[in-house]
Design a protein around this motif. Structure first.
Motif, PDB file in Angstrom:
ATOM      1  N   ALA A 184       0.610  -1.124   0.529  1.00 53.06           N
ATOM      2  CA  ALA A 184       0.032   0.106  -0.009  1.00 53.06           C
ATOM      3  C   ALA A 184       0.940   1.194  -0.340  1.00 53.06           C
ATOM      4  O   ALA A 184       1.265   1.305   1.320  1.00 53.06           O
ATOM      5  CB  ALA A 184      -0.815  -0.303   1.300  1.00 53.06           C
ATOM      6  N   ARG A 185       0.821   1.959  -1.371  1.00 50.57           N
ATOM      7  CA  ARG A 185       1.426   3.387  -1.085  1.00 50.57           C
ATOM      8  C   ARG A 185       0.690   4.454  -2.121  1.00 50.57           C
ATOM      9  O   ARG A 185       1.389   5.551  -1.429  1.00 50.57           O
ATOM     10  CB  ARG A 185       3.219   3.183  -2.204  1.00 50.57           C
ATOM     11  CG  ARG A 185       3.981   1.905  -1.891  1.00 50.57           C
ATOM     12  CD  ARG A 185       4.781   0.737  -2.353  1.00 50.57           C
ATOM     13  NE  ARG A 185       5.990   0.922  -1.368  1.00 50.57           N
ATOM     14  CZ  ARG A 185       6.832  -0.615  -2.597  1.00 50.57           C
ATOM     15  NH1 ARG A 185       7.578   0.112  -3.871  1.00 50.57           N
ATOM     16  NH2 ARG A 185       8.020  -0.350  -1.879  1.00 50.57           N
ATOM     17  N   TYR A 196      -0.214  -4.759   4.769  1.00 49.99           N
ATOM     18  CA  TYR A 196       0.135  -3.979   5.545  1.00 49.99           C
ATOM     19  C   TYR A 196       1.459  -3.440   5.450  1.00 49.99           C
ATOM     20  O   TYR A 196       3.122  -3.014   6.355  1.00 49.99           O
ATOM     21  CB  TYR A 196       1.731  -6.083   6.660  1.00 49.99           C
ATOM     22  CG  TYR A 196       0.302  -6.517   6.688  1.00 49.99           C
ATOM     23  CD1 TYR A 196      -0.284  -6.834   8.150  1.00 49.99           C
ATOM     24  CD2 TYR A 196      -0.183  -7.548   5.586  1.00 49.99           C
ATOM     25  CE1 TYR A 196      -1.376  -7.497   8.736  1.00 49.99           C
ATOM     26  CE2 TYR A 196      -0.979  -8.965   6.326  1.00 49.99           C
ATOM     27  CZ  TYR A 196      -1.522  -8.273   7.435  1.00 49.99           C
ATOM     28  OH  TYR A 196      -2.493  -9.691   8.117  1.00 49.99           O
ATOM     29  N   GLY A 197       0.904  -2.131   4.930  1.00 51.78           N
ATOM     30  CA  GLY A 197       2.194  -1.032   4.503  1.00 51.78           C
ATOM     31  C   GLY A 197       2.324  -1.024   3.683  1.00 51.78           C
ATOM     32  O   GLY A 197       2.409  -1.895   2.393  1.00 51.78           O
ATOM     33  N   GLU A 198       3.100  -0.366   3.081  1.00 52.49           N
ATOM     34  CA  GLU A 198       3.966  -0.083   1.831  1.00 52.49           C
ATOM     35  C   GLU A 198       5.663  -0.785   1.837  1.00 52.49           C
ATOM     36  O   GLU A 198       5.789  -0.599   0.734  1.00 52.49           O
ATOM     37  CB  GLU A 198       4.370   1.757   1.861  1.00 52.49           C
ATOM     38  CG  GLU A 198       5.655   1.740   3.502  1.00 52.49           C
ATOM     39  CD  GLU A 198       5.554   3.364   3.288  1.00 52.49           C
ATOM     40  OE1 GLU A 198       7.789   3.740   3.000  1.00 52.49           O
ATOM     41  OE2 GLU A 198       5.659   4.325   3.159  1.00 52.49           O
ATOM     42  N   ASP A 199       6.024  -1.419   2.856  1.00 52.15           N
ATOM     43  CA  ASP A 199       7.093  -1.794   2.741  1.00 52.15           C
ATOM     44  C   ASP A 199       7.524  -3.533   1.730  1.00 52.15           C
ATOM     45  O   ASP A 199       6.634  -4.572   3.117  1.00 52.15           O
ATOM     46  CB  ASP A 199       7.607  -2.038   4.046  1.00 52.15           C
ATOM     47  CG  ASP A 199       8.993  -2.371   3.726  1.00 52.15           C
ATOM     48  OD1 ASP A 199      10.225  -2.320   3.074  1.00 52.15           O
ATOM     49  OD2 ASP A 199      10.206  -3.456   4.482  1.00 52.15           O
ATOM     50  N   THR A 200       7.731  -4.148   1.417  1.00 52.75           N
ATOM     51  CA  THR A 200       8.022  -5.334   1.229  1.00 52.75           C
ATOM     52  C   THR A 200       8.451  -6.050   2.330  1.00 52.75           C
ATOM     53  O   THR A 200       7.726  -7.307   2.081  1.00 52.75           O
ATOM     54  CB  THR A 200       9.082  -5.444  -0.271  1.00 52.75           C
ATOM     55  OG1 THR A 200       8.416  -4.733  -1.556  1.00 52.75           O
ATOM     56  CG2 THR A 200       9.547  -7.028  -0.281  1.00 52.75           C
ATOM     57  N   LEU A 598       5.198   3.848  12.702  1.00 54.28           N
ATOM     58  CA  LEU A 598       4.599   3.713  11.095  1.00 54.28           C
ATOM     59  C   LEU A 598       4.699   2.991  10.152  1.00 54.28           C
ATOM     60  O   LEU A 598       5.948   2.934   9.803  1.00 54.28           O
ATOM     61  CB  LEU A 598       5.071   5.210  10.994  1.00 54.28           C
ATOM     62  CG  LEU A 598       4.485   6.789  11.310  1.00 54.28           C
ATOM     63  CD1 LEU A 598       4.615   7.802  10.895  1.00 54.28           C
ATOM     64  CD2 LEU A 598       2.549   6.803  10.575  1.00 54.28           C
ATOM     65  N   PRO A 599       3.954   1.897   9.798  1.00 52.61           N
ATOM     66  CA  PRO A 599       4.272   1.081   8.276  1.00 52.61           C
ATOM     67  C   PRO A 599       4.176   1.830   7.230  1.00 52.61           C
ATOM     68  O   PRO A 599       3.915   1.142   5.692  1.00 52.61           O
ATOM     69  CB  PRO A 599       2.842  -0.167   9.018  1.00 52.61           C
ATOM     70  CG  PRO A 599       1.871   0.893   9.103  1.00 52.61           C
ATOM     71  CD  PRO A 599       2.784   1.962   9.416  1.00 52.61           C
ATOM     72  N   VAL A 600       3.690   3.455   7.090  1.00 52.18           N
ATOM     73  CA  VAL A 600       3.647   3.586   5.560  1.00 52.18           C
ATOM     74  C   VAL A 600       4.650   4.654   5.817  1.00 52.18           C
ATOM     75  O   VAL A 600       4.711   5.287   7.635  1.00 52.18           O
ATOM     76  CB  VAL A 600       2.134   3.929   5.904  1.00 52.18           C
ATOM     77  CG1 VAL A 600       1.368   2.547   5.424  1.00 52.18           C
ATOM     78  CG2 VAL A 600       1.616   4.918   6.494  1.00 52.18           C
ATOM     79  N   ILE A 609       3.208  11.913  -3.905  1.00 51.01           N
ATOM     80  CA  ILE A 609       2.684  10.845  -4.243  1.00 51.01           C
ATOM     81  C   ILE A 609       3.212  10.616  -5.861  1.00 51.01           C
ATOM     82  O   ILE A 609       2.856  11.716  -6.222  1.00 51.01           O
ATOM     83  CB  ILE A 609       1.422  10.863  -4.231  1.00 51.01           C
ATOM     84  CG1 ILE A 609       1.221  10.441  -2.667  1.00 51.01           C
ATOM     85  CG2 ILE A 609       0.711   9.285  -4.375  1.00 51.01           C
ATOM     86  CD1 ILE A 609      -0.507  10.279  -2.828  1.00 51.01           C
ATOM     87  N   PRO A 610       4.004   9.592  -5.722  1.00 53.21           N
ATOM     88  CA  PRO A 610       4.775   8.768  -5.062  1.00 53.21           C
ATOM     89  C   PRO A 610       5.970   8.879  -3.619  1.00 53.21           C
ATOM     90  O   PRO A 610       6.551   9.637  -4.354  1.00 53.21           O
ATOM     91  CB  PRO A 610       5.033   7.228  -5.652  1.00 53.21           C
ATOM     92  CG  PRO A 610       5.423   8.313  -7.024  1.00 53.21           C
ATOM     93  CD  PRO A 610       4.179   8.870  -7.589  1.00 53.21           C
ATOM     94  N   TYR A 611       6.054   8.392  -3.061  1.00 51.44           N
ATOM     95  CA  TYR A 611       6.448   8.415  -1.885  1.00 51.44           C
ATOM     96  C   TYR A 611       6.514   7.878  -0.676  1.00 51.44           C
ATOM     97  O   TYR A 611       5.822   7.571  -0.200  1.00 51.44           O
ATOM     98  CB  TYR A 611       6.142  10.232  -0.625  1.00 51.44           C
ATOM     99  CG  TYR A 611       6.980  10.916  -0.743  1.00 51.44           C
ATOM    100  CD1 TYR A 611       8.160  10.994  -0.971  1.00 51.44           C
ATOM    101  CD2 TYR A 611       7.048  11.023   0.645  1.00 51.44           C
ATOM    102  CE1 TYR A 611       9.243  11.425  -0.363  1.00 51.44           C
ATOM    103  CE2 TYR A 611       7.721  12.333   1.491  1.00 51.44           C
ATOM    104  CZ  TYR A 611       8.942  12.475   1.151  1.00 51.44           C
ATOM    105  OH  TYR A 611       9.971  12.985   2.010  1.00 51.44           O
ATOM    106  N   HIS A 612       7.913   7.099  -0.708  1.00 52.63           N
ATOM    107  CA  HIS A 612       8.061   5.854   0.262  1.00 52.63           C
ATOM    108  C   HIS A 612       9.472   6.184   0.295  1.00 52.63           C
ATOM    109  O   HIS A 612       9.764   6.290  -0.526  1.00 52.63           O
ATOM    110  CB  HIS A 612       7.534   4.115  -0.077  1.00 52.63           C
ATOM    111  CG  HIS A 612       7.455   4.112  -1.493  1.00 52.63           C
ATOM    112  ND1 HIS A 612       7.047   4.218  -2.774  1.00 52.63           N
ATOM    113  CD2 HIS A 612       8.824   3.001  -1.970  1.00 52.63           C
ATOM    114  CE1 HIS A 612       7.708   4.046  -3.990  1.00 52.63           C
ATOM    115  NE2 HIS A 612       8.712   3.060  -3.119  1.00 52.63           N
ATOM    116  N   TYR A 613       9.801   5.162   1.374  1.00 52.34           N
ATOM    117  CA  TYR A 613      11.354   6.200   2.420  1.00 52.34           C
ATOM    118  C   TYR A 613      11.919   4.702   0.810  1.00 52.34           C
ATOM    119  O   TYR A 613      12.965   4.952   1.014  1.00 52.34           O
ATOM    120  CB  TYR A 613      11.674   4.762   3.091  1.00 52.34           C
ATOM    121  CG  TYR A 613      11.520   4.134   3.320  1.00 52.34           C
ATOM    122  CD1 TYR A 613      12.425   3.528   3.661  1.00 52.34           C
ATOM    123  CD2 TYR A 613      10.871   2.697   3.329  1.00 52.34           C
ATOM    124  CE1 TYR A 613      13.159   2.198   3.944  1.00 52.34           C
ATOM    125  CE2 TYR A 613      10.250   1.170   3.914  1.00 52.34           C
ATOM    126  CZ  TYR A 613      12.096   1.008   3.957  1.00 52.34           C
ATOM    127  OH  TYR A 613      12.321  -0.215   3.535  1.00 52.34           O
TER     128      TYR A 613
END
Length: 758
Positions: A184-185, A196-200, A598-600, A609-613
């Motif tokens: 989810a990003r 379960y969030g943005e991370d693989t 935070l899981p995001v 967006i798109p914006y993930h670590y």
């Protein structure tokens, strides 16, 4: 001599008369539970007609087939009766609105009817959903999956899903169309809290814990019949829809697909032994997932070794024709879905039902029908349904909403709340100090005031005012409620008369929900700011010059800049269990320290967006005009009522061999005054690669508890497998070179060291 001849003749006649019965008995391999499952599947499959095989490929909504009569008896509908003769693959949501005991009793009766009506006694799968626990009346209400991700607690995730598995089975269900492996990003997407969030890596670990939990630690043999099967979805890339809109196209690069979106599903199959997979509504590189043989056959079955069944998302085989427009008619859609690898068609009554006539014209379809029916039968054998298809209703009474499950729900709340802000250490509040607290805001619950009063004791008094609903709570087409100045004024007046205000704001479940196929059911958003006048509310309360604490409840990431700027403290709760307000009160009054992370990533604006670590390093090279740099809050972030210090990480070697491992350790000390939990996170950065690499990637985490002054050494093992990525030639590779290791409290706060892969 004649007498002997007559005797032998009569004996032969007797043998010939008895022989068919003996042979038949010997051939009933599928009924012998001591034999290998594949032998039982093949034996039964060889006995079935095409119509019976296709019957195993159909699943309908249970309400169309069966219901509870006025006297409590089982009623089979006229529409459903004809399907019983050939047997059914399954039914969705049987007796969902009945109590667990009623559901168990009626499902027993329904299953008995189904078994008796088809000539081989084949049971049906009864299937549900599980987003907040079992989606049915009378079961324990857990928080959203994203709350489990916020807990960063793999064991808790396993235990929660184990409880879900038990409660599902006890009401007579055998599978749930859960859990979700989507990354989810995009917070515009209404279903982001299902995953379960943005991370693989975090998603992978949580997904495997969920699958093994709900399946009773099934490891490929000896299924635990007190649990159920998992249907992992949506395979794959579903939440990457353009514009965050359900049913839109998916635009991802092949490398992102392979390195970031597929690993959770692969691990759910190979480590989790998931019994079923549901494809995505969407496409991959223009190929519809439900008609993609590379995805469902070559990759899933041949490369990953999956031997469960693939079930369509609702109506999606037919949608290959009337939505995706990759099939000119329904018959062509049937062929595409079947040959791609879809075994079970959910809900449709005019799609796979065409197969018996189609196979007469095209016998080449028969092997695909055999595969599909075989996959369904295998799952039923694995789950023990041929041998023990019924539920002990007395066990249902004892096992659903047990003390253990209710305690687990509270633990989920305790572990998942994230303290984002705590200026001047305003939290925790003091129970011994006489004061008046105003509980206000549109996310205030009916029982919130009562929950706070039970926790705070006699010296603290409370006044409460919800003010207004965010939406009209119409599940098909939610609309924002009109501005209500009187309600705003009333909440501000309560705050004026109080010493502290606690604002319950964010988003209700109607501001982030699944947008279904029917156009009037929408749930995605074009913006991610808090809706309505919530910003104005907190500004007016803050202007009173008194402390303001925010309890943030929501299902999607919100850019809550104004709320954040005006709050003295922010507690991020996402969507909690049925005990949420009680646990919020307990954490605000210091009965435990918050430990969620935070899981995001929380962006400042939708424009980021798109914006993930874990984006490529060059994506962070330039900022925007007129916008503060960085996110509002970074991935992995979360405060505590205590403080933690990290030592410089130590490696057992600064050289990693291709077939070796190295360990990295860090000492974490609780330098505060209260016992608290901390999530130690390990990130790895590939300093130079043949293709552009992520800025950093989570590769390990551990949640620990420390008393004041206590120090613990946390160790992670670094393996070459962690460094594999898709190279220039689109094949998995591992490259020699320098890598940086970061250990710390978030994706932006850490200590680092480095090693070199030979």
């Amino acid at each position: 001599m004649r007498f002997l001849f007559n005797y032998i003749t009569r004996l032969l006649l007797i043998v010939l008369m008895v022989a068919p019965t003996l042979i038949t008995a010997q051939k009933l391999i599928y009924k012998d539970a001591s034999l290998p499952i594949e032998d039982r599947v093949n034996d039964l499959l060889n006995r079935m007609t095409v119509e019976e095989k296709v019957g195993q490929m159909l699943m309908f909504g249970a309400q169309r087939v069966a219901r509870k009569g006025k006297d409590g008896s089982l009623v089979i509908t006229d529409w459903g009766k004809p399907y019983f003769t050939n047997g059914l693959g399954g039914l969705k949501f049987p007796f969902q609105k009945e109590t667990p005991e009623e559901s168990a009793r009626l499902n027993n009766e329904l299953q008995k009817k189904i078994i008796a009506s088809n000539r081989f006694g084949i049971p049906a799968l009864f299937v549900g959903e599980a987003y907040n626990g079992v989606d049915a009346k009378g079961c324990t209400s857990f928080g959203r999956p994203l709350n489990l991700a916020a807990s960063w607690n793999v064991n808790l995730t396993h235990d929660v899903w184990s409880a879900i598995g038990r409660e599902s089975r006890l009401r007579g269900w055998h599978m749930v169309h859960s859990p979700v492996g989507d990354i989810a990003r995009d917070p515009r997407f209404g279903r982001m809290s299902e995953g379960y969030g943005e991370d693989t890596f975090l998603t992978t670990e949580m997904l495997v814990a969920a699958v093994t939990g709900v399946q009773g630690d099934y490891n490929g043999t000896g299924f635990n019949t007190s649990h159920i099967g998992a249907v992992v979805k949506h395979f794959a890339g579903y939440s990457q829809v353009v514009g965050g809109r359900n049913f839109a196209a998916v635009e991802v690069s092949p490398r992102v697909l392979l390195d970031e979106l597929l690993p959770p599903f692969k691990t759910a199959v190979q480590r989790g032994h998931a019994l079923a997979i549901m494809p995505s509504h969407g496409d991959i590189n223009g190929v519809a997932s439900h008609g993609n043989p590379w995805l469902l056959t070559d990759l899933l079955r041949k490369q990953w070794g999956f031997n469960g069944y693939v079930v369509s998302d609702a109506y999606d085989v037919g949608r290959l024709n009337f939505l995706m427009k990759v099939a000119e008619n329904i018959e062509e859609a049937v062929k595409l879905g079947l040959k791609a690898g879809v075994d079970l068609d959910l809900y449709s009554e005019d799609v796979y039902e065409l197969l018996p006539e189609m196979v007469k014209k095209d016998p080449s379809l028969l092997p695909y029908i055999d595969r599909a029916a075989g996959d369904m039968l295998r799952t039923k054998f694995i789950m023990g349904l041929f041998d023990n298809p019924y539920i002990d209703v007395e066990e249902t009474k004892k096992g659903v909403r047990s003390k253990e499950n209710l305690s687990l729900a509270k633990e989920m709340d305790e572990e998942s709340m994230i303290l984002l802000k705590n200026e001047n250490q305003i939290l925790p509040l003091n129970k011994k100090e006489s004061r008046k607290i105003a509980l206000i805001g549109p996310l205030l619950g009916e029982d919130t005031k009562e929950a706070f009063e039970s926790v705070a004791g006699d010296k603290v008094s409370f006044v409460a005012e919800k003010g207004y609903e965010l939406t009209n709570r119409n599940s098909k087409h939610p609309e924002l409620t009109p501005r209500n100045d009187a309600a705003l004024d009333k909440m501000v007046e309560l705050a004026k008369d109080a010493d502290v205000s606690i604002l319950f704001v964010g988003g209700d479940r109607f501001t982030a929900q699944e947008a279904t196929f029917f156009k009037w059911v929408i749930g995605d958003r074009a913006t991610i700011e808090p809706v309505g006048v919530q910003d104005e509310l907190i500004q007016r309360v803050k202007a009173l010059g008194k402390p303001v604490i925010v309890v943030l409840k929501h299902r999607r990431t919100l850019s809550f800049n104004v709320i954040n700027d005006n709050a003295d403290a922010v507690l991020d709760c996402w969507e909690m269990t049925e005990f949420g307000d009680e646990l919020v009160a307990k954490v605000l009054f210091g009965e435990f320290s918050p430990s969620g992370k935070l899981p995001v990533t929380v962006p400042r604006t939708i424009g980021q967006i798109p914006y993930h670590y874990s984006m490529k390093e060059i994506s962070f090279f330039k900022d925007y005009l007129f916008l503060e740099s960085g996110p509002l809050y970074p991935f992995g972030y979360g405060l505590s009522y205590s403080k933690f210090s990290y030592s410089q990480p130590k490696l057992t070697s600064d050289i990693l061999e291709r077939d070796g491992t190295i360990q990295v350790t860090v000492d974490v000390m609780n330098t505060g005054k209260v016992t608290a939990k901390e999530v130690v996170q390990m990130y790895i950065k590939d300093m130079f690669g043949s293709v552009l690499r992520p800025d950093k990637e989570l590769k390990g985490f551990e949640k620990i508890e420390l008393k004041p002054g206590e120090t613990k050494t946390v160790q992670f093992t670094i393996t070459p497998d962690m460094l594999v990525f898709t190279g220039v030639e689109m094949k998995p590779i591992i490259e020699a070179g320098d890598y940086e290791v970061m250990l710390g409290t978030s994706s932006q706060e850490y200590q680092k060291t480095s090693f070199r892969l030979k």
